[in-house]
Design a protein around this motif. Structure first.
Motif, PDB file in Angstrom:
ATOM      1  N   ALA A   6      -4.121 -22.420 -17.971  1.00 43.00           N
ATOM      2  CA  ALA A   6      -4.822 -21.156 -18.186  1.00 43.00           C
ATOM      3  C   ALA A   6      -4.033 -19.985 -17.611  1.00 43.00           C
ATOM      4  O   ALA A   6      -3.971 -18.905 -18.206  1.00 43.00           O
ATOM      5  CB  ALA A   6      -6.217 -21.208 -17.571  1.00 43.00           C
ATOM      6  N   VAL A   7      -3.418 -20.169 -16.442  1.00 42.97           N
ATOM      7  CA  VAL A   7      -2.626 -19.107 -15.842  1.00 42.97           C
ATOM      8  C   VAL A   7      -1.436 -18.766 -16.733  1.00 42.97           C
ATOM      9  O   VAL A   7      -1.164 -17.595 -17.028  1.00 42.97           O
ATOM     10  CB  VAL A   7      -2.146 -19.505 -14.426  1.00 42.97           C
ATOM     11  CG1 VAL A   7      -1.139 -18.490 -13.889  1.00 42.97           C
ATOM     12  CG2 VAL A   7      -3.328 -19.616 -13.478  1.00 42.97           C
ATOM     13  N   ALA A   8      -0.719 -19.797 -17.191  1.00 42.03           N
ATOM     14  CA  ALA A   8       0.444 -19.559 -18.054  1.00 42.03           C
ATOM     15  C   ALA A   8       0.038 -18.894 -19.358  1.00 42.03           C
ATOM     16  O   ALA A   8       0.704 -17.958 -19.828  1.00 42.03           O
ATOM     17  CB  ALA A   8       1.157 -20.877 -18.334  1.00 42.03           C
ATOM     18  N   ASN A  27       3.436 -22.957  -7.459  1.00 42.31           N
ATOM     19  CA  ASN A  27       3.605 -22.280  -8.750  1.00 42.31           C
ATOM     20  C   ASN A  27       4.431 -23.050  -9.771  1.00 42.31           C
ATOM     21  O   ASN A  27       4.610 -22.588 -10.899  1.00 42.31           O
ATOM     22  CB  ASN A  27       4.220 -20.889  -8.540  1.00 42.31           C
ATOM     23  CG  ASN A  27       5.575 -20.922  -7.862  1.00 42.31           C
ATOM     24  OD1 ASN A  27       6.128 -21.977  -7.582  1.00 42.31           O
ATOM     25  ND2 ASN A  27       6.122 -19.737  -7.581  1.00 42.31           N
ATOM     26  N   MET A  28       4.956 -24.210  -9.417  1.00 43.24           N
ATOM     27  CA  MET A  28       5.862 -24.903 -10.344  1.00 43.24           C
ATOM     28  C   MET A  28       5.189 -25.329 -11.642  1.00 43.24           C
ATOM     29  O   MET A  28       5.830 -25.367 -12.701  1.00 43.24           O
ATOM     30  CB  MET A  28       6.500 -26.118  -9.666  1.00 43.24           C
ATOM     31  CG  MET A  28       5.527 -27.209  -9.255  1.00 43.24           C
ATOM     32  SD  MET A  28       6.386 -28.699  -8.641  1.00 43.24           S
ATOM     33  CE  MET A  28       7.163 -28.065  -7.172  1.00 43.24           C
ATOM     34  N   LEU A  29       3.893 -25.625 -11.603  1.00 45.52           N
ATOM     35  CA  LEU A  29       3.223 -26.093 -12.814  1.00 45.52           C
ATOM     36  C   LEU A  29       3.077 -24.970 -13.833  1.00 45.52           C
ATOM     37  O   LEU A  29       3.416 -25.128 -15.011  1.00 45.52           O
ATOM     38  CB  LEU A  29       1.852 -26.687 -12.471  1.00 45.52           C
ATOM     39  CG  LEU A  29       1.874 -27.978 -11.649  1.00 45.52           C
ATOM     40  CD1 LEU A  29       0.449 -28.446 -11.362  1.00 45.52           C
ATOM     41  CD2 LEU A  29       2.642 -29.065 -12.392  1.00 45.52           C
ATOM     42  N   TYR A  30       2.559 -23.802 -13.407  1.00 47.12           N
ATOM     43  CA  TYR A  30       2.377 -22.745 -14.406  1.00 47.12           C
ATOM     44  C   TYR A  30       3.689 -22.062 -14.774  1.00 47.12           C
ATOM     45  O   TYR A  30       3.806 -21.515 -15.875  1.00 47.12           O
ATOM     46  CB  TYR A  30       1.286 -21.742 -14.006  1.00 47.12           C
ATOM     47  CG  TYR A  30       1.391 -21.090 -12.662  1.00 47.12           C
ATOM     48  CD1 TYR A  30       2.286 -20.057 -12.419  1.00 47.12           C
ATOM     49  CD2 TYR A  30       0.551 -21.473 -11.625  1.00 47.12           C
ATOM     50  CE1 TYR A  30       2.358 -19.439 -11.191  1.00 47.12           C
ATOM     51  CE2 TYR A  30       0.605 -20.865 -10.383  1.00 47.12           C
ATOM     52  CZ  TYR A  30       1.515 -19.850 -10.167  1.00 47.12           C
ATOM     53  OH  TYR A  30       1.583 -19.220  -8.947  1.00 47.12           O
ATOM     54  N   ILE A  31       4.699 -22.098 -13.906  1.00 44.83           N
ATOM     55  CA  ILE A  31       6.014 -21.607 -14.327  1.00 44.83           C
ATOM     56  C   ILE A  31       6.555 -22.477 -15.458  1.00 44.83           C
ATOM     57  O   ILE A  31       7.043 -21.982 -16.478  1.00 44.83           O
ATOM     58  CB  ILE A  31       7.008 -21.603 -13.144  1.00 44.83           C
ATOM     59  CG1 ILE A  31       6.644 -20.509 -12.135  1.00 44.83           C
ATOM     60  CG2 ILE A  31       8.436 -21.381 -13.643  1.00 44.83           C
ATOM     61  CD1 ILE A  31       7.501 -20.533 -10.875  1.00 44.83           C
ATOM     62  N   THR A  32       6.454 -23.791 -15.274  1.00 43.10           N
ATOM     63  CA  THR A  32       6.931 -24.717 -16.309  1.00 43.10           C
ATOM     64  C   THR A  32       6.158 -24.533 -17.604  1.00 43.10           C
ATOM     65  O   THR A  32       6.741 -24.518 -18.702  1.00 43.10           O
ATOM     66  CB  THR A  32       6.803 -26.160 -15.804  1.00 43.10           C
ATOM     67  OG1 THR A  32       7.565 -26.310 -14.602  1.00 43.10           O
ATOM     68  CG2 THR A  32       7.319 -27.146 -16.848  1.00 43.10           C
ATOM     69  N   TRP A 127     -11.291 -18.425  -8.800  1.00 43.27           N
ATOM     70  CA  TRP A 127     -12.354 -19.049  -8.024  1.00 43.27           C
ATOM     71  C   TRP A 127     -12.703 -20.460  -8.491  1.00 43.27           C
ATOM     72  O   TRP A 127     -13.202 -21.270  -7.701  1.00 43.27           O
ATOM     73  CB  TRP A 127     -13.614 -18.185  -8.061  1.00 43.27           C
ATOM     74  CG  TRP A 127     -13.419 -16.886  -7.345  1.00 43.27           C
ATOM     75  CD1 TRP A 127     -13.129 -15.680  -7.897  1.00 43.27           C
ATOM     76  CD2 TRP A 127     -13.437 -16.676  -5.929  1.00 43.27           C
ATOM     77  NE1 TRP A 127     -12.978 -14.717  -6.933  1.00 43.27           N
ATOM     78  CE2 TRP A 127     -13.164 -15.297  -5.700  1.00 43.27           C
ATOM     79  CE3 TRP A 127     -13.662 -17.503  -4.827  1.00 43.27           C
ATOM     80  CZ2 TRP A 127     -13.103 -14.749  -4.420  1.00 43.27           C
ATOM     81  CZ3 TRP A 127     -13.605 -16.955  -3.547  1.00 43.27           C
ATOM     82  CH2 TRP A 127     -13.332 -15.598  -3.358  1.00 43.27           C
ATOM     83  N   SER A 128     -12.466 -20.742  -9.752  1.00 44.58           N
ATOM     84  CA  SER A 128     -12.816 -22.064 -10.283  1.00 44.58           C
ATOM     85  C   SER A 128     -12.099 -22.269 -11.601  1.00 44.58           C
ATOM     86  O   SER A 128     -11.546 -21.320 -12.189  1.00 44.58           O
ATOM     87  CB  SER A 128     -14.334 -22.171 -10.502  1.00 44.58           C
ATOM     88  OG  SER A 128     -14.731 -21.300 -11.560  1.00 44.58           O
ATOM     89  N   GLY A 129     -12.123 -23.499 -12.089  1.00 45.82           N
ATOM     90  CA  GLY A 129     -11.549 -23.761 -13.398  1.00 45.82           C
ATOM     91  C   GLY A 129     -12.249 -22.969 -14.486  1.00 45.82           C
ATOM     92  O   GLY A 129     -11.603 -22.420 -15.390  1.00 45.82           O
ATOM     93  N   ALA A 130     -13.557 -22.876 -14.398  1.00 49.38           N
ATOM     94  CA  ALA A 130     -14.317 -22.181 -15.431  1.00 49.38           C
ATOM     95  C   ALA A 130     -13.986 -20.703 -15.500  1.00 49.38           C
ATOM     96  O   ALA A 130     -14.068 -20.085 -16.565  1.00 49.38           O
ATOM     97  CB  ALA A 130     -15.819 -22.379 -15.173  1.00 49.38           C
ATOM     98  N   SER A 131     -13.588 -20.096 -14.367  1.00 49.59           N
ATOM     99  CA  SER A 131     -13.344 -18.653 -14.350  1.00 49.59           C
ATOM    100  C   SER A 131     -11.857 -18.302 -14.305  1.00 49.59           C
ATOM    101  O   SER A 131     -11.498 -17.141 -14.127  1.00 49.59           O
ATOM    102  CB  SER A 131     -14.047 -18.021 -13.141  1.00 49.59           C
ATOM    103  OG  SER A 131     -13.469 -18.471 -11.930  1.00 49.59           O
ATOM    104  N   ALA A 132     -10.980 -19.280 -14.465  1.00 47.05           N
ATOM    105  CA  ALA A 132      -9.548 -19.072 -14.245  1.00 47.05           C
ATOM    106  C   ALA A 132      -8.975 -17.962 -15.116  1.00 47.05           C
ATOM    107  O   ALA A 132      -8.282 -17.057 -14.614  1.00 47.05           O
ATOM    108  CB  ALA A 132      -8.778 -20.373 -14.480  1.00 47.05           C
ATOM    109  N   ALA A 133      -9.233 -18.020 -16.423  1.00 50.43           N
ATOM    110  CA  ALA A 133      -8.645 -17.022 -17.332  1.00 50.43           C
ATOM    111  C   ALA A 133      -9.163 -15.612 -17.047  1.00 50.43           C
ATOM    112  O   ALA A 133      -8.365 -14.676 -16.901  1.00 50.43           O
ATOM    113  CB  ALA A 133      -8.892 -17.423 -18.786  1.00 50.43           C
ATOM    114  N   PRO A 134     -10.476 -15.380 -16.957  1.00 48.81           N
ATOM    115  CA  PRO A 134     -10.937 -14.017 -16.652  1.00 48.81           C
ATOM    116  C   PRO A 134     -10.535 -13.545 -15.259  1.00 48.81           C
ATOM    117  O   PRO A 134     -10.267 -12.355 -15.060  1.00 48.81           O
ATOM    118  CB  PRO A 134     -12.465 -14.111 -16.782  1.00 48.81           C
ATOM    119  CG  PRO A 134     -12.794 -15.553 -16.760  1.00 48.81           C
ATOM    120  CD  PRO A 134     -11.607 -16.270 -17.303  1.00 48.81           C
TER     121      PRO A 134
END
Length: 537
Positions: A6-8, A27-32, A127-134
């Motif tokens: 979601a972050v990427a 940060n290695m996961l969302y950088i990848t 704060w949570s997986g459900a709110s990650a994108a917003p």
């Protein structure tokens, strides 16, 4: 979709194409993901503070939100100086980092929110997986609207949590320009038309707003010369009534006119102490101040009329009102001023103090202005040498200019220049830095080499900490204590994979014209100067 996905994806959805940082557990996961799944570019840095410097330069050059990322703990504290620099430079940057794993006494734990607050940056958290994108999108919204860095805390323990939805937040956009109220427009025109020595002054907001042509037309209608702040330098270059930069680095011709101006129409300019030369310039002027951000109006000096609005839109409104009222263009020719501006020559504004084996820094900058490619970017570090290129090395586009002086720290110039070179790779980026600052930031020369960037690093090498040399002498003390010894800088550059040259004369610089014109990667010029040579006459 997991949080790191979601972050990427949020980065990509927000229009991010380049990410600067240093990889680690947090940060290695969302950088990848950002590189492999979203097609983004990751520029690895050597020093975490450089991630902020590069992202800030990228944001400034592209007029967008820059993004940096570091892992947790000491990486964040290493990045602190870059974060403060970007904050004080009002750069819209998102720094993505994260809390350490939630175990007792984690060796790398630090309070991320407190670090952000100490730097003057904003703070947001996933704060949570459900709110990650917003949650992530909210950081972009704040960076864009508040014009400052926002630290986005993505806790390590949440990275692999499920989001529960593939829906992403919409891309954040600034609201479009809106018309200023008629009363303010009429009052501004009343001031401008009653003035005998008006000036139209543009700041960085006018650059980002694409206001140049509209401001030129407005100035010509009013019979007013044009000037800029330092961050908008060269916006009007080539115009017959271009005064250049208003402030501490003004030419004698410009400062003479600005000191007697009776009306200033300032667009997207903060009117800070440097633009007004600590009040010496524009002191007799009545001011019309236009800025998109109401908080910037009257922040440094009071204005008779303050208008919240976009520089180009408000300038267009003023023009439309002039034409609707059938106000004829001013008959004020300003021929004398135009002739003085045309006759001003930089090499005649100082006494050359080059030695037998050293070159006067001012002479070197005048020479570089002549032999460098006409289309170029310019970045300067803090230190004794910084104002000299501001005076004598020009550019074709103010978006290609940036300094790293907002926090007063040396050593930030090379990292900033790398970010500029990534943002604007179609032309060389020239970084003018002192020798002490260069040695602090030299590690990022390896980044420039790895990325094969068109970067020219000019080191004003006086073999000393130059500002301290001057101050010790002013105290009546022996300044030799500020001297130091460096390795052979041209050889050091070559060890990093760049080309290195030493210049002690004008002829040495002139011989590099072909090198500058056909860059095959980074080049360093070790400019040998005398710390005892004065930079002012």
């Amino acid at each position: 979709m997991q949080v790191h996905d979601a972050v990427a994806r949020t980065l990509s959805e927000q229009g991010v194409d380049t990410l600067f940082g240093l990889m680690g557990d947090a940060n290695m996961l969302y950088i990848t993901d950002f590189v492999s799944q979203q097609g983004g570019r990751f520029v690895p840095v050597v020093d975490e503070r450089s991630s902020l410097l590069m992202a800030a330069a990228y944001a400034s050059a592209r007029n967008c939100v820059g993004v940096a990322t570091v892992t947790h703990g000491p990486a964040l504290t290493h990045a602190m100086t870059g974060l403060v620099e970007a904050t004080r430079g009002n750069q819209p940057v998102v720094l993505v980092t994260g809390d350490t794993p939630g175990v007792a006494s984690h060796i790398q734990y630090i309070d991320v929110r407190a670090v952000a607050a100490l730097a003057g940056a904003g703070y947001e958290r996933v704060w949570s997986g459900a709110s990650a994108a917003p949650d992530a999108a909210r950081a972009f919204r704040r960076a864009l609207t508040e014009r400052r860095p926002i630290v986005l805390d993505v806790p390590f323990d949440l990275l692999e949590d499920e989001c529960g939805s593939d829906e992403l937040a919409a891309r954040v956009e600034l609201a479009g320009p809106h018309d200023a109220d008629e009363e303010s427009i009429d009052a501004a025109l009343g001031l401008a038309l009653s003035a005998s020595r008006p000036v139209v002054l543009a700041g960085r907001g006018a650059v980002h707003g694409g206001a140049r042509d509209t401001l030129v037309e407005l100035a010509e209608h009013l019979g007013a010369p044009l000037a800029t702040t330092l961050l908008a330098r060269d916006l009007f270059r080539g115009h017959r009534l271009d005064l250049g930069v208003s402030g501490t680095v003004s030419t004698g011709v410009a400062s003479g006119y600005l000191a007697t101006a009776d009306c200033v129409l300032a667009f997207g300019a903060s009117l800070n102490q440097w633009t007004t030369d600590r009040g010496h310039l524009l002191q007799n002027a009545r001011v019309v101040h236009v800025d998109r951000d109401a908080a910037r109006l009257n922040a440094h000096r009071p204005a008779e009329i303050s208008i919240v609005g976009d520089a180009r839109a408000v300038a267009a409104q003023l023009l439309d009102h002039l034409k609707a009222a059938e106000v004829e263009p001013s008959s004020r020719s300003n021929d004398t001023l135009a002739r003085e501006l045309a006759e001003w020559a930089p090499e005649r504004s100082f006494t050359d103090r080059s030695g037998t084996d050293t070159i006067d820094l001012r002479t070197a900058m005048v020479t570089l202005d002549r032999v460098l490619p006409r289309e170029r970017n310019l970045v300067t570090d803090a230190g004794r040498s910084m104002t000299t290129p501001w005076k004598f090395v020009h550019g074709d586009d103010p978006r290609g200019f940036m300094h790293s002086v907002n926090f007063g720290s040396i050593g930030l110039g090379v990292g900033t220049a790398v970010g500029m070179a990534v943002a604007r790779p179609d032309r060389p980026t020239v970084a003018v830095v002192g020798d002490g600052g260069f040695m602090q930031g030299v590690v990022e020369l390896s980044t420039a080499v790895r990325e094969r960037l068109p970067l020219i690093v000019v080191v004003a090498n006086d073999g000393a900490y130059g500002a301290e040399w001057v101050k010790l002498a002013e105290y009546g003390l022996n300044p030799e204590g500020s001297r130091t010894q460096w390795p052979h800088l041209a050889g050091l550059a070559e060890a990093f994979g760049a080309r290195g040259y030493t210049a002690r004369t004008v002829q040495d610089l002139e011989k590099l014209e072909d090198v500058f014109a056909d860059l095959q990667g980074p080049v360093l010029v070790d400019l040998v100067i005398d710390p005892a040579a004065s930079l002012s006459d």
